[in-house]
Structures are given as C-alpha cells and as structure tokens.
Design a protein around this motif. Structure first.
Motif, short mmCIF file in Angstrom:
data_model
loop_
_atom_site.label_atom_id
_atom_site.label_comp_id
_atom_site.label_asym_id
_atom_site.label_seq_id
_atom_site.Cartn_x
_atom_site.Cartn_y
_atom_site.Cartn_z
N GLY A 57 0.82 -1.24 -0.24
CA GLY A 57 -0.03 0.11 0.06
C GLY A 57 0.76 1.26 0.00
N PRO A 58 0.30 2.55 0.20
CA PRO A 58 0.97 3.75 0.09
C PRO A 58 1.78 4.12 1.11
CG PRO A 58 -1.54 4.12 0.37
CD PRO A 58 -1.09 2.58 0.31
N GLY A 59 1.68 3.61 2.45
CA GLY A 59 2.40 4.05 3.35
C GLY A 59 3.35 3.14 3.90
N ASN A 60 3.82 3.33 5.28
CA ASN A 60 5.00 2.46 5.81
C ASN A 60 4.61 0.93 5.81
OD1 ASN A 60 6.73 4.59 6.05
ND2 ASN A 60 5.99 5.11 8.10
N ASN A 61 3.12 0.70 5.97
CA ASN A 61 2.87 -0.75 5.93
C ASN A 61 3.22 -1.45 4.73
OD1 ASN A 61 0.31 -3.10 5.85
ND2 ASN A 61 1.20 -2.59 7.74
N GLY A 62 3.08 -0.67 3.62
CA GLY A 62 3.79 -0.93 2.17
C GLY A 62 5.30 -1.05 2.22
N GLY A 63 5.79 -0.12 2.97
CA GLY A 63 7.28 -0.15 2.98
C GLY A 63 7.75 -1.58 3.90
N ASP A 64 6.78 -1.73 4.78
CA ASP A 64 7.41 -3.19 5.48
C ASP A 64 7.18 -4.45 4.27
OD1 ASP A 64 7.48 -1.71 7.95
OD2 ASP A 64 5.38 -2.74 8.59
N GLY A 65 6.22 -4.26 3.32
CA GLY A 65 6.09 -5.08 2.54
C GLY A 65 7.34 -5.33 1.76
N ASP A 87 -0.88 5.59 -8.38
CA ASP A 87 -0.65 6.93 -8.52
C ASP A 87 -0.19 7.74 -7.25
OD1 ASP A 87 -2.92 6.43 -7.25
OD2 ASP A 87 -4.25 8.01 -8.07
N ARG A 88 0.27 6.97 -6.14
CA ARG A 88 0.65 7.44 -4.84
C ARG A 88 2.26 7.10 -4.81
NH1 ARG A 88 -3.94 7.44 -1.32
NH2 ARG A 88 -2.74 8.22 0.45
N ASN A 89 3.10 8.32 -4.78
CA ASN A 89 4.52 7.89 -4.51
C ASN A 89 4.66 7.70 -3.09
OD1 ASN A 89 5.17 8.04 -7.12
ND2 ASN A 89 5.03 10.22 -7.03
N TRP A 90 5.57 6.71 -2.70
CA TRP A 90 6.15 6.53 -1.47
C TRP A 90 6.97 7.62 -0.92
CZ3 TRP A 90 6.18 2.20 -4.84
CH2 TRP A 90 5.40 1.25 -4.59
N ASP A 93 10.65 6.43 4.94
CA ASP A 93 11.28 5.23 4.93
C ASP A 93 10.56 4.17 3.91
OD1 ASP A 93 12.88 5.70 7.22
OD2 ASP A 93 11.28 5.81 8.42
N ALA A 94 9.23 4.29 3.51
CA ALA A 94 8.63 3.45 2.61
C ALA A 94 9.40 3.59 1.34
CB ALA A 94 7.17 3.70 2.63
N HIS A 95 9.71 4.83 1.03
CA HIS A 95 10.44 5.29 -0.34
C HIS A 95 11.79 4.47 -0.37
CE1 HIS A 95 11.87 7.27 -3.71
NE2 HIS A 95 12.99 7.74 -2.86
N VAL A 96 12.46 4.54 1.00
CA VAL A 96 13.80 3.95 1.12
C VAL A 96 13.72 2.50 0.97
CG1 VAL A 96 15.75 3.41 2.57
CG2 VAL A 96 14.60 5.61 2.74
N ALA A 97 12.65 1.78 1.41
CA ALA A 97 12.37 0.45 1.42
C ALA A 97 12.10 0.16 -0.15
CB ALA A 97 11.23 0.00 2.21
N ALA A 98 11.15 0.87 -0.76
CA ALA A 98 10.89 0.57 -2.25
C ALA A 98 12.37 0.65 -3.13
CB ALA A 98 9.74 1.85 -2.67
N GLN A 99 13.12 1.55 -2.68
CA GLN A 99 14.47 1.64 -3.46
C GLN A 99 15.41 0.60 -3.48
OE1 GLN A 99 15.64 5.00 -5.25
NE2 GLN A 99 13.50 4.67 -5.14
#
Ligand SMILES: NC(=O)C1=CN([C@@H]2O[C@H](COP(=O)(O)OP(=O)(O)OC[C@H]3O[C@@H](n4cnc5c(N)ncnc54)[C@H](OP(=O)(O)O)[C@@H]3O)[C@@H](O)[C@H]2O)[C@@H](O)CC1
Ligand SMILES: [K+]
Length: 506
Positions: A57-65, A87-90, A93-99
């Motif tokens: 998802g779009p938040g830190n829960n998604g980052g955990d993912g 259409d929602r950018n992380w 920390d979620a952005h870091v996790a996605a990277q």
C-alpha cells in the motif's frame, strides 16, 4: 496467540514508542527493517517456499512489504510484488524500502492473485484513515475469496487498530505479525477474528515508561493477581475462608443460583449459604449438599439472614426473577458493608431506572453485564465509545465499582486503574448458565477477601480456563467441577516460577 507483552497500547501509543526508539538510536528505518524481518521469520517458520504475492500500500505498511519481499527473495522464495495505489508515491522510509527492492513492481490487475501460494497483506496498517473503497475494497474481497493463506503485516487491512470492528471490507488473515505491542483491534471482537493467529514481535523498541493513556489495557493474566485464588495457610479453617450468601430464585428457577453457590465453594469460600424464598427451600435442599440453606420471607428477613450467617460477600441476580422485591433486596444488600456481585436479573430489574442502582454501588462491588444488560444500564455508552475497553472504563467510572463487561472479549474495569482484557474465553462458554457460574466464582473470591478488581479478573480467567479444558459440548454445571484441577495447575506453575526467580535472584 503467542504470549506477548501484557500491555495493550493505543495506535498513537505505539507511534510514540516508535519516536522514543528514534531518540535512543534506533531509527524508523531500522525499526522497519526489523519489523519486516520478523514477518519473514514468522512466514518461513510456518510455510515452505511457495509463490508469494505481496500487496504493498501507499504508507509504511507498504514499506514493510518491500522489506519482506527482499527477505523472502533472499531466502529463495518466488515473490511477486503488487502495488495497490499506482498514483501515490512512497515517501520517507517506505520510499527507502521501495528503493531497496530490485525486483519488478507489478500493477494491480485481474491476474494479481493467480498462482498465489501465500499472500502478504501490506496494504494498510495502523494509518487506515477511512473505509477501503473501489479497487482496494475489491482487492480485499478477492484476497478473502482466493483460498491461499494470508499473512497480515501489523494488522489486517481494513481494521482500525483502536477499534473492535472492521472499517468496511477487511482482510481475513491466517496470521498477523504485529510489532512491539498489541493494539485493541488484535483482541476485541469482531476484529480479533480477522487476525487469525497473532505474533507480537519485539522490534527492539527500548522499554520506557509510556505516557499516561498509551497503555489502554492489560492482558488479563494470573501475574496480575498473584495472591488469588488463595491456597491458604496450613492452619486455616472454614470461617477464615469467608462466608458467601447467594440469593435463590423462586421455586421454578433455582438452578442458576445453585450453580453460582457451588462455584463460590469451588473458588474457595469456606461457607456458602443459599438465601431462598420459602417456596424454593425444598427444591434447593433436594439438590444441595455442601451449600447451606436459609429461608427468608421479605427484605427485612433477607438482611437478618445476611447478618446471621455473617456473610462476607453476596451474589444476587442469577434467575432471581425481575420483581420489585428483588430491587429492594439489591438496594438493601448494598446498604451492608459486604461486597456484592450483581448479575442477570439484579441488573435487568433496574433497566427503567439505572441511575437508582448506580447511585448505591461501592468500589468493592462487581457488576457483570453482557452486551444487552450493558446497553440497558448505560444507554448509548457502547455506541459512543471508541471501543469496548473505553466503554467498560467509562461505565466503571459512572458506576463507581468493578464492571465485568462480558463477552468473548470480556473487559474488567474499575475507576482509576488500567482495564484488563480477557483472552482465554472459549466459544464453548456460549451456553446457558455459564454467567451464573462466573458470578459465583467472583463471589467466592470476594468472600475470602480478594480485592474486587482481582476477584473479578481471576474469576474471569478461571472461567475461561474451565471452558478451554471442557471444550465443545460443555454444560455450565460442569465448569465449577474442573476448578480444583485448574487451581492446582496454577499453584504448581506459580511455585515453579517462584523457585526459578529465587534461583536466578540468588
Ligand atoms: N510505529 C511503529 O512502531 C512501526 C510501524 N511500522 C509500520 O508502519 C505502519 C503505519 O504506517 P503509516 O502510518 O504510514 O500508515 P499505513 O497504514 O501504512 O498507510 C497510510 C497511508 O494509507 C493511506 N490510506 C489510509 N486509509 C486509506 C483508504 N481507506 N484508502 C486509501 N488510502 C488510505 C493514507 O493516506 P491518507 O489518509 O493520508 O490519504 C496513507 O498514505 C504500521 O502499520 C507498520 O506496518 C513498521 O514499519 C515499523 C515500526
Ligand atoms: K496490513
């Protein structure tokens, strides 16, 4: 449920603990990595490698993912990451996790679930701010229908961490891995049912004294009431173990009070006396052996009976019959110094004028409403409270006594203390008469001098254990009979714990 820390935090409380950790050198990114790894550990301990679909998802829960995707992938699992909100950018920390995730990120589509051997729900965590709608709601319904096992990260998507009901469509998980402390939604019904098995992982947030209000409840557990049920000194005798009075109903409804009386004895009360209308004396005498019987004619005579047997606690209400006489007996009993348990009819009889009852209750009394009785005694309170814990706490403040708000998730509350939530109830307890036994257990402990909050907490736990031991098909009359085995096991466990503590301490 795996035993976890006994404190239940609010969603904001965990956020504050998170910030506290940052102030002690554990950044939010480190916490996210530890959280993700704990989910990977929980998954690999339970399932063999299989095609795993991770919805982020779009938040830190998604980052955990994303952290989970990396961990499973490193362990050789085939992983597919599906992004739920394109259409929602992380950010953060979620952005870091996605990277850090080098694999593909798929869009949501009709094939998102195909071939899934395991699903990881990292769509929404405790940041859910409204009901899932549109594609998100459809995805949650599809996950629930697809048949593959589902692991929820922190909380199943669609649950609000502070509340007991789902907020619209919610994921039905087989396993929920949460972090640091349980939240109300992990324990309160019906949210609890959406969580499946719950693991509460330590993610390295240092212990601290949480600010007022962050600990919303404690798990009801014997460690909270270490002195009860009492085992008794070697030289004790029956008059030192308290004298319980139980009010019988009329001749055709005496069974409930008898179950309460027998439970009072099983809880350890030294003497139990059934105070019975004359017309019910014979039927009670026919069925009771260890419980004594004394008839009373009217309210005055009832009080004379309480005084004569030197009662140290009383149980009023089980099938007592809703009558003006019962109202008078209840109010009269509350004028005596002994603690009183009010259950069933002793609560319902005041539904037209709850204020009359509430004005007489004292801090050592215990009332045991189920949801219907609670609504009659405290109209609208359940509906306007954040959750059952808050409702029970507000009710205790209003009543000025211990409130056992019964159910599969019974909450025990008293003014000025953190409420306790019970988690060992078995569905087998949903049968006629189990509440009468509970009232008797509370009365039996009160009669021996247990503080009311502890008496109620211990009784609810013992009752739950009895339900677990007997299992499906139990009938209420059997609950009291398994008390000796439960109490002996508890005493044994406590002795072992004490020896261990002494050895470690020494
Ligand atoms: N605290 C800790 O100790 C740790 C916490 N960790 C993790 O962080 C999680 C909490 O993260 P979080 O605060 O970013 O919230 P999360 O649920 O991911 O998403 C919020 C986003 O969803 C959006 N949104 C909400 N509802 C929506 C809806 N119905 N439909 C559509 N969108 C909706 C919302 O948008 P907005 O409401 O702003 O429009 C926002 O963008 C926590 O559960 C745990 O997994 C761990 O990493 C480590 C330690
Ligand atoms: K989730």
């Amino acid at each position: 449920m795996t035993p976890g820390p006994a404190e239940i935090f609010s969603v904001d409380g965990v956020r504050r603990a998170d910030r506290h950790a940052s102030g002690h050198g554990r950044s939010a990114w480190v916490l996210m990595q530890t959280a993700g790894r704990s989910v990977v550990d929980a998954i690999t301990a339970r399932w063999s490698p299989r095609q795993t679909v991770i919805f982020v998802g779009p938040g830190n829960n998604g980052g955990d993912g994303f952290v989970i995707a990396n961990g499973l992938s490193d362990a050789g699992w085939p992983v597919r990451v599906v992004r739920v909100f394109p259409d929602r950018n992380w950010t953060g920390d979620a952005h870091v996790a996605a990277q850090h995730w080098a694999g593909p990120v798929n869009g949501l589509g009709p094939d998102s679930l195909s071939g899934a051997g395991l699903i990881v729900d990292a769509i929404f965590g405790t940041g859910l701010s409204r009901s899932p709608e549109g594609e998100a709601a459809e995805l949650i319904a599809a996950i629930n229908a697809c048949g593959a096992p589902v692991v929820a990260v922190d909380i199943p998507s669609g649950l609000n961490g502070d509340r007991g009901e789902p907020q619209g469509e919610a994921v039905e998980a087989d396993l929920t891995v949460t972090f640091h402390r349980l939240r109300p939604a992990h324990l309160l019904q019906p949210s609890r049912q959406f969580c499946g098995k719950i693991v509460c992982a330590d993610i390295g947030i240092p212990d601290h004294d949480p600010p007022e209000g962050d600990v919303v409840a404690r798990l009801n557990h014997p460690a909270l009431w270490p002195d009860w049920p009492e085992t008794g000194a070697a030289d004790t005798h029956k008059h030192r173990k308290g004298r319980l009075a139980v009010l019988s109903g009329p001749a055709k409804s005496t069974g409930a009070a008898r179950m309460a009386a027998v439970a009072g004895l099983r809880a350890g009360a030294g003497l139990v006396t059934m105070l019975t209308p004359p017309g019910a004396a014979l039927v009670n005498a026919n069925h009771l052996t260890e419980v004594m019987i004394r008839s009373f004619r009217d309210v005055e005579d009832f009080l004379t009976g309480l005084d004569a047997i030197r009662a140290t606690a009383a149980v009023l209400g089980p099938a007592a019959g809703k009558s003006d006489a019962l109202k008078q007996i209840v109010i009269a009993a509350l004028s005596r110094p002994l603690p009183v348990v009010l259950d069933g009819d002793a609560l319902s009889v005041f539904c037209d004028d709850p204020g009359h009852l509430l004005g007489h209750l004292r801090d050592h009394d215990v009332i045991t409403p189920h949801a219907g009785e609670f609504e009659r005694l405290f109209p609208g309170l359940s509906g306007t409270s954040l959750n059952k814990i808050e409702a029970a706490r507000a009710a205790a403040d209003r009543a000025g006594c211990v409130v056992v708000f019964k159910g599969a998730d019974s909450v025990i509350a008293v003014p000025g203390r953190t409420p306790r939530i019970n988690t060992n109830a078995s569905p087998a307890l949903a049968t006629a008469g189990t509440g009468d036994t509970l009232a008797g257990l509370i009365g039996g402990l009160l009669a021996q001098g247990a503080p009311a909050f502890d008496a109620a907490s211990a009784a609810v736990w013992l009752h739950g254990e009895a339900g677990l031991r007997l299992g499906s098909g139990l009938i209420a009359g059997e609950l009291a009979d398994v008390m000796p085995a439960i109490m002996q096991d508890l005493a044994r466990r406590r002795r072992i714990a004490a020896v261990r503590a002494a050895l470690i301490g020494g």
